[in-house]
Design an enzyme around this catalytic site. Structure first.
Site, short mmCIF file in Angstrom:
data_model
loop_
_atom_site.label_atom_id
_atom_site.label_comp_id
_atom_site.label_asym_id
_atom_site.label_seq_id
_atom_site.Cartn_x
_atom_site.Cartn_y
_atom_site.Cartn_z
N GLU A 299 0.87 -1.33 -0.02
CA GLU A 299 -0.02 0.01 0.14
C GLU A 299 0.88 1.27 -0.19
OE1 GLU A 299 -3.96 -1.42 2.01
OE2 GLU A 299 -2.37 -0.86 3.63
C1 ACM Z 1 -2.09 -5.24 4.07
O1 ACM Z 1 -3.05 -5.88 4.35
N1 ACM Z 1 -1.98 -3.99 3.81
C2 ACM Z 1 -0.87 -6.23 4.15
#
Ligand code: ACM
Length: 712
Positions: A299
């Protein structure tokens, strides 16, 4: 004779590979002794001590472990094995229990530990006292990587939380503790080289290096590996509070209190970033003995990179066509540092874009397809998709998710699937609630990772999971005890019984159901009803079984008693909501500006439950009416049934961030009442006209066209 207590499935979870039960049982009484032969070490001695203490606690029998001449349980360990648990080590064991004694054989100390965990689960009350059934077990895990990831950044988790969860992990044979140690909301480890990481980035909530060593030693004694994760280049706001120069835009930065994906990300273009990471990774690689080192990589927000002229210029210069390329460049640089310090890199599946070295382990969180993709490209993988505990799915959901079910894999590819890891992200989890968000569901997931692919019977899983849930609590978890404690606190010293009735019929919503509902942050106490309520209602599962078993008077009586309680709880909740608490009790005192007035105090927390209590009363009343029809063998009017079903749709909508699970058995009951109505008009029981026994409800056969009804 196998004792009556074992008429139900044996309370074993994970289910062993081979189990043969025979007549007779080994009594567990004051003559019970454990001793070991063959190889022994401090881990084995400590394991036998813990095991004996646990047996004594469970049975009340004082047990002696030293100076033993004749053992009731003889432990035979064949070889030294690894001092530190290793990926793929031999964890197999064989356990033979007869009326006269028991023998546990294993190649390694780790195998002994797994076998002792099985033996402990087998101890139960028999006709003459505690006993273990005569049994032969041969066992070994299906996957070598069976983990739990715990996020200690969004909410801080003290050492005691970690240690009691390590004990529980060992009890269900999990062997990897993945410690998510840094994120936007906190950097949780002491760095001696870069002390501003914890000094500025943790509000004082971090583990000293001595404490980290303590946890590693604790885990190691239980044959659990500890893998640290330092998530980068995104999810790094807390690092930048002390070291803003690491970021892609000028600071200053503050510890993040909310959740989501934030703009601050590391600057992948400056050599100083890598010099810093070289120092930090070197320091942490020396602190954590496991060969695997997790660098996160998930992310990554692109705003800071896009807005920085120097970063964009760097990208052009290095032919990095987009931000994914930029991250890949960063990942490859970090991989070199990880290697330099003697470790093997593991990352979330985004790191695959960098095509790192083939020894990298990919942790798939975005789908089974990403795991299939990784193993097809030659990487070893661990599945986390489908095992996010913070979603609060019922246990049967992750239980049905198998690391091998992601698509057609060749045998070479399946060999690269190392196993799985359940993940607990801690947005809505505190030290008080963490156990109930992990357990007992993690026991079912542990079975998915340990037991054979075809061990999938959901009813058996629930029966065994409930048994194991109780024994886990004796070993130190607080997932059951904190439930009562939190409801008592909401009741402010008065009887919490009405709240208990409401909570037993409710299920807490997971992260998706809470995300936008309130202005939550890591400063808002998680002490409301939803935090006490379990992810899955044991009572409701029991009532569903009662509906399936309506021929039994006991089932009908239980349903009636429960529905009556539901109908009556509203008045009790009203009393709790109306009467003010003594000054200040339960009020939020941290002065955080995000809190609005209406969130303050336990009285408000109970008042928000009034609509829920009203709904539960309605569910109870519908259930009672349906039971009346069924018991009187009276056809329920079709219009009434349709109306009630519609009403149940409404009553199932979340209120106060919980769902009334109690709707489910009542819906099943309406389906039964509907069948009975149809039976009256067009259904025959066997070849007889409709019979007047209660059994007709269960044993109906249709002679008319089958109505379109599904009984779930
Ligand atoms: C995640 O859930 N961003 C690894």
């Amino acid at each position: 004779m196998v004792g009556a207590a074992y008429a139900a499935p044996l309370p074993l979870m994970p289910l062993p590979r081979v189990v043969t039960v025979s007549a007779g049982a080994l009594p567990i009484d004051s003559t019970f002794r454990v001793t070991s032969s063959g190889y022994t070490d401090f881990r084995l001695d400590a394991a036998i001590k813990r095991f004996s203490a646990r047996v004594a606690q469970q049975t009340g029998i004082p047990l002696v472990t030293s100076g033993v001449k004749r053992a009731t349980l003889l432990v035979e360990c064949r070889e030294r094995g690894n001092d530190y648990p290793a990926l793929g080590e031999d964890e197999s064991y064989q356990l033979d229990v007869a009326a006269t004694g028991a023998r546990l054989q294993a190649q390694t100390v780790t195998g002994v530990l797994r076998g002792l965990a099985t033996f402990a689960q087998l101890i139960g009350p028999g006709p003459e006292g505690f006993e273990v059934p005569s049994i032969h077990i041969e066992d070994r895990p299906r996957f070598p990587w069976r983990g739990l990831m715990l996020d200690v950044s969004r909410h801080w988790m003290p050492i005691a939380v970690v240690e009691r969860n390590l004990d529980a992990m060992a009890a269900v044979k999990l062997n990897v503790f993945h410690w998510h140690l840094s994120d936007d909301q906190g950097f949780r480890v002491e760095s001696k080289r870069y002390p501003k990481l914890q000094q500025s980035g943790s509000n004082g909530n971090f583990y000293t290096q001595a404490e980290v060593r303590q946890v590693i030693a604790y885990a190691r004694e239980r044959s659990i590996r500890v893998i640290p994760e330092f998530d980068m280049p995104g999810h790094t706001t807390s690092w930048f509070v002390g070291y803003p120069e690491l970021a892609s835009a000028p600071g200053p930065y503050a510890i993040e209190r909310k959740w989501g994906i934030f703009e601050p990300v590391m600057d992948p273009t400056r050599e100083e970033t890598y010099a810093f990471l070289d120092g930090l990774i070197g320091e942490m690689a020396a602190l954590f003995p496991d060969p695997y080192f997790h660098i996160g990589g998930d992310e990554v927000e692109e705003t800071q990179w896009k807005q920085s002229p120097s970063i964009q210029a760097f990208a052009r210069e290095h032919n990095l066509s987009d931000n994914q390329d930029l991250q890949a460049y960063f990942t490859r640089r970090v991989e070199k540092l990880v290697k330099k310090h003697g470790k093997i890199m593991i990352g979330w599946d985004e790191v695959l874009a960098a095509r790192p070295g083939s020894d990298t382990v990919i942790q798939s969180w975005r789908g089974q397809a990403s795991l299939a993709d990784a193993v097809a490209k030659g990487y070893r993988s661990v599945l986390s998709y489908g095992y996010y505990l913070d979603h609060l799915d019922p246990a049967r959901v992750p239980y049905a998710n198998d690391p091998m079910d992601g698509g057609k894999l060749t045998s070479e590819q399946t060999g690269r699937v190392l196993g799985g890891e359940a993940c607990l992200w801690s947005e809505y989890v505190s030290p008080e609630t963490v156990d109930s968000r992990i357990w007992p569901r993690l026991a079912a997931i542990a079975e998915r990772f340990w037991s054979a692919h075809d061990v999938t019977d959901v009813d058996s899983m629930y029966t065994r999971m409930e048994a194991v849930s109780h024994s886990l609590e004796w070993t130190g978890l607080q997932h059951r005890s904190n439930y009562a404690l939190m409801l008592d606190r909401l009741a402010g010293g008065r009887s919490s019984r009405p709240l208990r009735v409401l909570a037993d019929a409710s299920e807490a919503l997971g992260i998706a159901g809470r995300r936008d509902a309130r202005q939550y942050s890591s400063l808002v106490p998680l002490n409301r009803f939803v935090d006490a309520v379990r992810p899955e209602s044991e009572l409701v599962r029991k009532l569903e079984r009662d509906v399936a078993n309506l021929a039994s008077d006991a089932s009908v009586a239980e349903l009636r008693a429960t529905f009556t309680e539901w109908a009556e709880a509203e008045a009790g909740v009203k009393v709790l909501a109306d009467a003010p608490l003594p000054n200040g009790r339960g009020s939020v005192t941290n002065g955080d500006s995000v809190l609005s007035r209406d969130r303050e105090g336990a009285v408000v927390f109970v008042a928000e439950l009034l609509p829920l209590a009203h709904d539960l009363a309605m569910v109870g009343n519908i259930g009672l009416r349906a039971l009346d029809y069924i018991e009187r063998r009276e056809p329920a009017p079709a219009g009434w049934l349709a109306e009630q079903n519609q009403e149940l749709d409404r009553l199932e909508q979340p209120v106060a961030e919980v769902r009334l699970a109690g709707v489910r058995p009542v819906r099943l009951l309406l389906a039964r009442a509907n069948l009975q109505s149809l039976a009256k008009s067009s259904v025959r029981c066997g070849n007889e006209p409709i019979c007047n026994s209660r059994r007709t409800v269960r044993n109906w056969t249709l002679t008319a066209p089958r109505p379109n009804i599904t009984l779930e």
